[in-house]
Scaffold this motif. Structure first.
Motif, PDB file in Angstrom:
ATOM      1  N   LEU A   1       1.107  -0.846  -0.114  1.00  0.00           N
ATOM      2  CA  LEU A   1      -0.341  -0.220   0.426  1.00  0.00           C
ATOM      3  C   LEU A   1       1.160   1.588   0.089  1.00  0.00           C
ATOM      4  O   LEU A   1       0.969   2.205  -0.858  1.00  0.00           O
ATOM      5  CB  LEU A   1      -1.199  -0.308   0.651  1.00  0.00           C
TER       6      LEU A   1
ATOM      7  N   ARG B   1      -8.311   7.081  -4.261  1.00  0.00           N
ATOM      8  CA  ARG B   1      -7.405   6.404  -4.778  1.00  0.00           C
ATOM      9  C   ARG B   1      -7.850   5.134  -4.514  1.00  0.00           C
ATOM     10  O   ARG B   1      -7.274   3.790  -5.532  1.00  0.00           O
ATOM     11  CB  ARG B   1      -6.033   6.477  -4.711  1.00  0.00           C
TER      12      ARG B   1
ATOM     13  N   PRO C   1       2.719   3.539  -4.104  1.00  0.00           N
ATOM     14  CA  PRO C   1       1.104   3.561  -4.440  1.00  0.00           C
ATOM     15  C   PRO C   1       1.012   5.339  -3.692  1.00  0.00           C
ATOM     16  O   PRO C   1       0.871   6.113  -4.196  1.00  0.00           O
ATOM     17  CB  PRO C   1       0.628   2.727  -5.295  1.00  0.00           C
ATOM     18  N   LEU C   2       0.868   5.270  -2.165  1.00  0.00           N
ATOM     19  CA  LEU C   2       0.113   6.205  -1.550  1.00  0.00           C
ATOM     20  C   LEU C   2       1.054   7.300  -0.930  1.00  0.00           C
ATOM     21  O   LEU C   2       0.856   7.985  -1.431  1.00  0.00           O
ATOM     22  CB  LEU C   2      -0.607   5.098  -0.204  1.00  0.00           C
TER      23      LEU C   2
ATOM     24  N   TYR D   1      -5.813   1.145  -5.237  1.00  0.00           N
ATOM     25  CA  TYR D   1      -5.275   0.469  -3.953  1.00  0.00           C
ATOM     26  C   TYR D   1      -5.017  -1.103  -4.534  1.00  0.00           C
ATOM     27  O   TYR D   1      -4.408  -2.098  -4.363  1.00  0.00           O
ATOM     28  CB  TYR D   1      -4.684   1.123  -3.097  1.00  0.00           C
TER      29      TYR D   1
END
Length: 305
Positions: free
Chosen positions: A106, A297, A109-110, A301
């Motif tokens: 996680l 998002r 990309p976060l 995800y």
């Protein structure tokens, strides 16, 4: 009672093995044992029940473990806050904790998406278990954590459910089942299983147990280990196979193949919940900003979870 003694005690209590605890603290087992004995003498009680085969906590030891974790977390928070206050003109910061699978799947990309819109915020990361991350929120050492939601959540904390991680099976690379596109519990019913310690990873431990129960089977557990990375390395050495979250595939370990698992029934039994946690009633613009990015998002995800 000294902080060093408490750190020695917590390490020994979490490992329940003086040799591994001493290795974790980078000290000799004899020195660790001496600190534990001094602590027991100071408190006037036995903290461990020792036999030739095993070490376990006494009732007083279990009580002290809970309090010692809180004390050490508070000390760490005080040290951290003082260090941060001494840095004049420091950038805005956000202290984020995460369990291992969330840190692997996680956070990359976060954080990429968050930094694109908030480059002025310095994000500090801490990877640890849920049982260690939640006390750090309460003491102010963390602003936000991505954890497994506990069965009995602390009312001082706010939890936001995020997603359910899919279960997969880790095999040694040359295992007969490693080339399958997917497998069932019946396929691995006779395989030696590696599972996490339930005291530190209850969700991950129960995942294996409940999946086998749902299929009317009993897992053949040959090894319990504390860290998921350790379990994957044990799989690579052909000690057994393991049921793990799909984001575990991001942990690069040679000699391991991951195969999707087809549970007997669909539903939450074959999945691991992930939640965001923070201090209830607290105000933090940086934390709220990253939660807003996450909410926007989350669907993308979750596809990889």
């Amino acid at each position: 009672m000294e902080l060093h003694q408490l750190r020695c005690f917590v390490a020994a209590a979490e490992h329940l093995h003086f040799g591994r605890a001493a290795q974790h603290l980078q000290m000799l087992p004899s020195a660790l044992g001496r600190q534990i004995r001094l602590l027991e003498e100071d408190l006037g009680t036995r903290l461990f029940a020792r036999t030739t085969r095993a070490v376990s906590l006494t009732e007083d030891g279990t009580t002290l473990l809970r309090d010692a974790r809180a004390i050490l977390a508070r000390v760490e928070a005080v040290e951290s806050n003082l260090r941060n206050r001494s840095r004049a003109g420091a950038a805005r910061r956000l202290r984020v904790g995460a369990i291992d699978s969330a840190a692997a799947g996680l956070l990359p990309p976060l954080l990429r998406d968050f930094r694109a819109g908030h480059p002025e915020v310095a994000v500090q990361l801490l990877e640890d278990k849920t049982v260690r991350l939640l006390p750090k929120i309460l003491t102010g050492a963390l602003d936000l954590a991505f954890v497994r939601p506990p069965d009995r959540p602390d009312k001082r904390l706010e939890f936001r459910p995020l997603l359910q991680e899919t279960a997969i099976v880790a095999f040694p690379q040359r295992h007969a089942l490693a080339t399958r596109k997917s497998i069932t519990l019946a396929d691995i019913a006779d395989e030696p299983m590696l599972v996490p310690d339930r005291r530190s990873r209850p969700h991950s431990h129960d995942l294996t147990i409940k999946l086998f129960e749902q299929a009317g089977l009993m897992p053949r557990i040959v090894q319990v280990a504390d860290e998921k990375q350790t379990i994957i390395h044990l799989v690579a050495t052909k000690l057994g196979v393991a049921i793990v979250p799909r984001w575990t595939t991001r942990m690069a370990v040679s000699g391991v193949r991951f195969v999707p698992l087809r549970p007997k029934q669909s539903g939450p039994v074959g999945r691991l919940p992930l939640a965001a946690a923070w201090l209830r009633g607290s105000r933090d613009p940086a934390r709220d900003a990253i939660l807003s990015v996450l909410e926007a998002r989350l669907r993308s995800y979750a596809r990889e979870a």
